[in-house]
Design a protein around this motif. Sequence first.
Motif, short mmCIF file in Angstrom:
data_model
loop_
_atom_site.label_atom_id
_atom_site.label_comp_id
_atom_site.label_asym_id
_atom_site.label_seq_id
_atom_site.Cartn_x
_atom_site.Cartn_y
_atom_site.Cartn_z
N GLY A 250 0.79 -1.23 -0.14
CA GLY A 250 0.12 -0.16 0.10
C GLY A 250 0.78 1.20 -0.03
N GLU A 251 2.14 1.14 0.32
CA GLU A 251 3.03 2.15 0.33
C GLU A 251 4.30 1.89 -0.70
OE1 GLU A 251 4.01 3.65 4.18
OE2 GLU A 251 2.37 4.93 4.35
N GLY A 252 5.43 1.89 -0.22
CA GLY A 252 6.66 1.63 -0.95
C GLY A 252 6.59 0.32 -1.95
N LEU A 253 5.97 -0.49 -1.64
CA LEU A 253 5.97 -1.93 -2.59
C LEU A 253 5.36 -1.37 -3.63
CD1 LEU A 253 5.54 -5.07 -0.04
CD2 LEU A 253 7.81 -3.99 -1.26
N ASP A 254 4.13 -0.83 -3.61
CA ASP A 254 3.18 -0.49 -4.46
C ASP A 254 3.88 0.63 -5.40
OD1 ASP A 254 1.52 -2.24 -3.59
OD2 ASP A 254 -0.04 -0.76 -2.77
N TYR A 255 4.71 1.74 -4.67
CA TYR A 255 5.23 2.63 -5.46
C TYR A 255 6.36 2.23 -6.49
CZ TYR A 255 2.91 5.42 -1.68
OH TYR A 255 1.99 5.92 -0.85
#
Length: 515
Positions: A250-255
């Motif tokens: 929902g944050e870094g992995l998705d970014y």
Amino acid sequence: MYKTIAYLIILGCLLSACSEGEPDYRIGVSQCAKGHWREKVNHEMLAAQHLYDKNVKVMIASADDDTQQQIRQIDSLVNLGIDLLVVAPNEAAPISEAIARVRKKGIPVICFDRKAEGDNFTAFIGGSNAEAGHAIGVNAVDIAHGIKSEGRKPFILEITALISSSPAQERHRGFAQALRGHDELEYVCEEGDWSSETTYHIAMEHIRSGHVPDIIFCHNDGMATGAYKAVVETKKEKQISILGIDGMPGEGLDYVQFGHQVASYVYPTGGAEIVKLALDILTGRPYKKINTLEGILVVKENVWSIATTTKELMKQNDRLVTIQDKLEEYLGLYNTQRKALWASLALITLLVTAVIAIWRAYILKRRAIRQRQALNEEQTLFYADASRRKVTEILSPSLEELPQPKSQDVLFAEKLNEAIRQKMSNPNLKMDDLGETMGLSRVQLYRRVKSITGLTPVELLRRMRLQEGYVLLCNTTKTVQEIAYEVGFGTPGYFSKCFKQQYGKYPMDLRSEQN
């Protein structure tokens, strides 16, 4: 004979009480802030409290990036009687004084993720912020060497978090160390404050000045969203590479998957490891003072597998919590059945006692009848005489003069209200315990309360807790966290959520209106 029966009943109660297990270990957690990463840690700790052979209760509070509020929360947790404190210091120096007060009371303290000033703590657990910064720094150097600089040095901009916090200091130190000796690169460091808004303004200022960075390193992925916003607004997506730390779904992995960032670093949460370390300390088992958790660099080539694995682990964790809730329900049923068995044995004993007492009463009644029949006529005439009846009427008031009886529902409601208020502050209060106080089973309590109030016992308990919280908010200076624990909520966040649902406003909104 009566003494023997009484001894049997007392023995049965003692045997039932002794089978309840060991006392709870109460672990207080003081989080410095909120956010996806810390919510994941909290969720893991709440799940892990059921994984061991000890009865553990984890209580979590968040300071919302406010050092003074965190100091007050630590004192409140100690006043609640915790056995161990877990703390992520918002700032290293001020929180160390609060930790010293806790240690003086003989309470162990675990620092996690962040360290306090000095070494006056029992143990530390968390990822290596220096290693995270260094890994990102090495990646930044590799990216810079692949940039066509057109006769200029590749420009790397680091935007730090609040530099008074230990993670910001260590991440900066690790990153700077990775860039040391690379004179072919231009490196500038700017101080931020963990927020995406501040990061946005710093990045935008550099871009608009014409001194456009090739790489922007932010101390976490939340800050990186601010940098990405500045990059998009200035249409520099293909020119500027963004790096972050945390690597959360929902944050870094998705970014990284979306291409907003070129890399992140999975900073380990370790909620289960925190609870295990706490139990090792509380139960006297061997433990290490410094416990470092391993992280991993996330780039485009490995992000899919890491994201898939992480999301699956989180799903499994959710399932584990559900299973644990079911087990608690079954264990509660087991305890209820065990208590019912002892109650049945006690009832049988009382029935035998009652039969004997009824037989003796029958014999005494027959004897009293014979004695009354032997009363002389003068006594009978005395009570029959009119003047004597007047005296009797004076000494014995009529039914109209006696106080009006209360209905059974009113008497039940008064008793239930008193029982709830006595036990309200206990966050572990179960309906079985309340039913036991009222002399009813869970089903009987549910039906009686539902028929009188239209609410279930759980709904009635929550409403009374919220009403008491409303009164304390209006008439005391206690913090929302202190009030939440005082009226029996496990976490301040859940108290605020229920308060909003009941009254249409958050506790702090009500407090503001009062002010």
